[in-house]
Write an enzyme that holds these catalytic residues in place. Structure first.
Site, mmCIF file in Angstrom:
data_model
loop_
_atom_site.group_PDB
_atom_site.id
_atom_site.type_symbol
_atom_site.label_atom_id
_atom_site.label_comp_id
_atom_site.label_asym_id
_atom_site.label_seq_id
_atom_site.Cartn_x
_atom_site.Cartn_y
_atom_site.Cartn_z
ATOM 1 N N LYS A 223 20.232 144.796 40.633
ATOM 2 C CA LYS A 223 20.660 145.136 39.271
ATOM 3 C C LYS A 223 22.103 145.653 39.248
ATOM 4 C CE LYS A 223 16.811 143.979 37.240
ATOM 5 N NZ LYS A 223 16.764 142.755 36.424
ATOM 6 N N ASN B 255 17.001 136.626 31.982
ATOM 7 C CA ASN B 255 16.116 137.791 31.904
ATOM 8 C C ASN B 255 15.070 137.809 33.025
ATOM 9 O OD1 ASN B 255 14.258 139.843 30.304
ATOM 10 N ND2 ASN B 255 13.019 137.992 30.628
ATOM 11 N N SER C 284 19.444 147.049 34.660
ATOM 12 C CA SER C 284 18.473 148.156 34.637
ATOM 13 C C SER C 284 19.256 149.434 34.840
ATOM 14 C CB SER C 284 17.466 147.973 35.778
ATOM 15 O OG SER C 284 16.892 149.207 36.161
ATOM 16 N N TYR D 8 15.477 145.994 44.297
ATOM 17 C CA TYR D 8 15.592 145.811 42.841
ATOM 18 C C TYR D 8 16.873 146.481 42.320
ATOM 19 C CZ TYR D 8 14.043 146.066 37.929
ATOM 20 O OH TYR D 8 13.939 145.948 36.560
HETATM 21 N N1 LIG Z 1 10.110 146.603 32.088
HETATM 22 C C1 LIG Z 1 11.059 147.451 32.455
HETATM 23 O O1 LIG Z 1 10.857 148.674 32.525
HETATM 24 C C2 LIG Z 1 12.427 146.942 32.773
HETATM 25 C C3 LIG Z 1 13.474 147.883 32.893
HETATM 26 C C4 LIG Z 1 14.748 147.440 33.204
HETATM 27 C C5 LIG Z 1 14.984 146.100 33.383
HETATM 28 N N2 LIG Z 1 13.973 145.205 33.281
HETATM 29 C C6 LIG Z 1 14.284 143.803 33.526
HETATM 30 O O2 LIG Z 1 13.945 143.029 32.381
HETATM 31 C C7 LIG Z 1 13.576 141.722 32.801
HETATM 32 C C8 LIG Z 1 12.198 141.388 32.231
HETATM 33 O O3 LIG Z 1 11.265 142.325 32.751
HETATM 34 P P1 LIG Z 1 9.801 142.500 32.147
HETATM 35 O O4 LIG Z 1 9.489 143.933 32.228
HETATM 36 O O5 LIG Z 1 9.700 141.801 30.870
HETATM 37 O O6 LIG Z 1 8.942 141.739 33.269
HETATM 38 P P2 LIG Z 1 7.560 140.920 33.118
HETATM 39 O O7 LIG Z 1 6.969 140.919 34.479
HETATM 40 O O8 LIG Z 1 6.771 141.416 31.979
HETATM 41 O O9 LIG Z 1 8.070 139.447 32.754
HETATM 42 C C9 LIG Z 1 8.906 138.754 33.641
HETATM 43 C C10 LIG Z 1 8.816 137.262 33.358
HETATM 44 O O10 LIG Z 1 9.678 136.599 34.308
HETATM 45 C C11 LIG Z 1 8.987 135.468 34.807
HETATM 46 N N3 LIG Z 1 9.492 135.092 36.124
HETATM 47 C C12 LIG Z 1 9.273 135.708 37.316
HETATM 48 N N4 LIG Z 1 9.858 135.030 38.305
HETATM 49 C C13 LIG Z 1 10.468 133.958 37.738
HETATM 50 C C14 LIG Z 1 11.239 132.882 38.245
HETATM 51 N N5 LIG Z 1 11.482 132.767 39.565
HETATM 52 N N6 LIG Z 1 11.732 131.978 37.386
HETATM 53 C C15 LIG Z 1 11.467 132.069 36.050
HETATM 54 N N7 LIG Z 1 10.725 133.041 35.516
HETATM 55 C C16 LIG Z 1 10.238 133.989 36.352
HETATM 56 C C17 LIG Z 1 7.523 135.891 34.835
HETATM 57 O O11 LIG Z 1 6.640 134.761 34.885
HETATM 58 C C18 LIG Z 1 7.403 136.696 33.553
HETATM 59 O O12 LIG Z 1 7.052 135.883 32.453
HETATM 60 C C19 LIG Z 1 13.619 141.713 34.317
HETATM 61 O O13 LIG Z 1 14.874 141.219 34.768
HETATM 62 C C20 LIG Z 1 13.495 143.180 34.658
HETATM 63 O O14 LIG Z 1 14.026 143.494 35.918
HETATM 64 C C21 LIG Z 1 12.706 145.591 32.983
#
Ligand SMILES: NC(=O)c1ccc[n+]([C@@H]2O[C@H](COP(=O)([O-])OP(=O)(O)OC[C@H]3O[C@@H](n4cnc5c(N)ncnc54)[C@H](O)[C@@H]3O)[C@@H](O)[C@H]2O)c1
Length: 257
Positions: free
Chosen positions: A157, A88, A140, A153
């Site tokens: 994805k 994730n 995504s 990004y």
């Molecule tokens: N929030 C959205 O709208 C959304 C939409 C589609 C997909 N996503 C995907 O869902 C996933 C989670 O997103 P989110 O919104 O919860 O993000 P977020 O920024 O709230 O949390 C991301 C987490 O990943 C950790 N992280 C970052 N780099 C890292 C690394 N190198 N190794 C280990 N951990 C690491 C961060 O410390 C954080 O705790 C991501 O892959 C994101 O692309 C999010």
């Protein structure tokens, strides 16, 4: 209900946002959950709050092969097996393609694509050794649409969706299902942090990004909605699903206008 009773699950990037919600949902369904994150304190705090005391933190940077291998090895050593993995961890901030240097491109690809590959690469053999299970990738909706200002990004994805399909067919004989979630915009720190940059680059007034989201997808999704979908793919309810992707975007991808 306890849909994941007796299962051991691993969630990368689990300290906050979607990963934390997924870890919480899995633990509520009976799973032992390893909350992994590059943020050691955040992972500890999130793990400590999981239902039933079923959370355990392991610090790991998913860009680092040795750390990912160690993460899976320690998970199996501590908890006896691995049944579910959720690669994730993800990052991303807006930048037009022509302003993007190679370092910025690679900084997103290294977490959002290399990190997924590495997690899958080391988690899958452990899941096979446990007799099978499920891998749920976080793609995504941008994987299908593309998106201005987040070309790195969206490209990562799209590659995650493709990798999910290949892994699904390669791992099917060993009883490992691999499916992708494709959320639209969900209210997490990732989006909150990116909002001012989107507004500046799109020429929107402060707060204008929220209006754009309302127009495109009705509202922001919630982390809990994504966690529900992750539970579906993690559990036996989705036993005939592999190589598939579920879009959760309030209809963003369904309409041209
Ligand atoms: N929030 C959205 O709208 C959304 C939409 C589609 C997909 N996503 C995907 O869902 C996933 C989670 O997103 P989110 O919104 O919860 O993000 P977020 O920024 O709230 O949390 C991301 C987490 O990943 C950790 N992280 C970052 N780099 C890292 C690394 N190198 N190794 C280990 N951990 C690491 C961060 O410390 C954080 O705790 C991501 O892959 C994101 O692309 C999010």
């Amino acid at each position: 209900m306890t849909e994941l009773d007796g299962k051991v699950a691993l969630v990368t990037g689990g300290a906050k946002g979607l990963g934390r919600a997924i870890a919480t949902r899995f633990a509520a369904e009976g799973a032992t959950v390893v909350v992994s994150d590059i943020d050691a304190d955040g992972a500890q705090a999130a793990a400590a709050e999981l239902p039933g005391g079923r959370g355990h933190a392991i610090t790991c940077d998913v860009r680092d092969e040795d750390q990912v291998q160690g993460l899976v090895e320690r998970t199996v050593a501590d908890h006896g097996a691995l049944h579910v993995a959720v690669p994730n961890a993800g990052v991303g901030s807006p930048c037009p393609l022509l302003a993007m240097d190679l370092a910025a491109w690679r900084s997103v690809l290294s977490v959002n694509l290399d990190g997924v590959f590495l997690t899958l690469r080391y988690a899958a053999p452990a899941i096979i050794a446990a007799g099978g299970g499920s891998i749920v990738t976080l793609a995504s909706v941008t994987a299908t649409t593309g998106s201005p200002l987040i070309g790195h990004y969206a490209a990562a994805k799209a590659a995650v969706v493709n990798l999910t399909k290949t892994a699904a067919t390669e791992l099917r004989p060993q009883n490992v299902r691999v499916n992708a979630l494709l959320p639209g915009f969900v209210g997490t720190d990732l989006v909150t942090a990116a909002r001012p940059g989107f507004e500046e680059l799109l020429g929107l007034p402060a707060g204008g990004f929220d209006g754009l989201i309302e127009q495109k997808q009705g509202r922001y999704g919630t982390p809990e909605e994504v966690a529900d979908a992750a539970l579906f793919f993690a559990s036996d309810r989705s036993g005939f699903c592999t190589g598939s992707g579920l879009v959760l975007d309030g209809g963003l991808d369904a309409s041209l206008l």
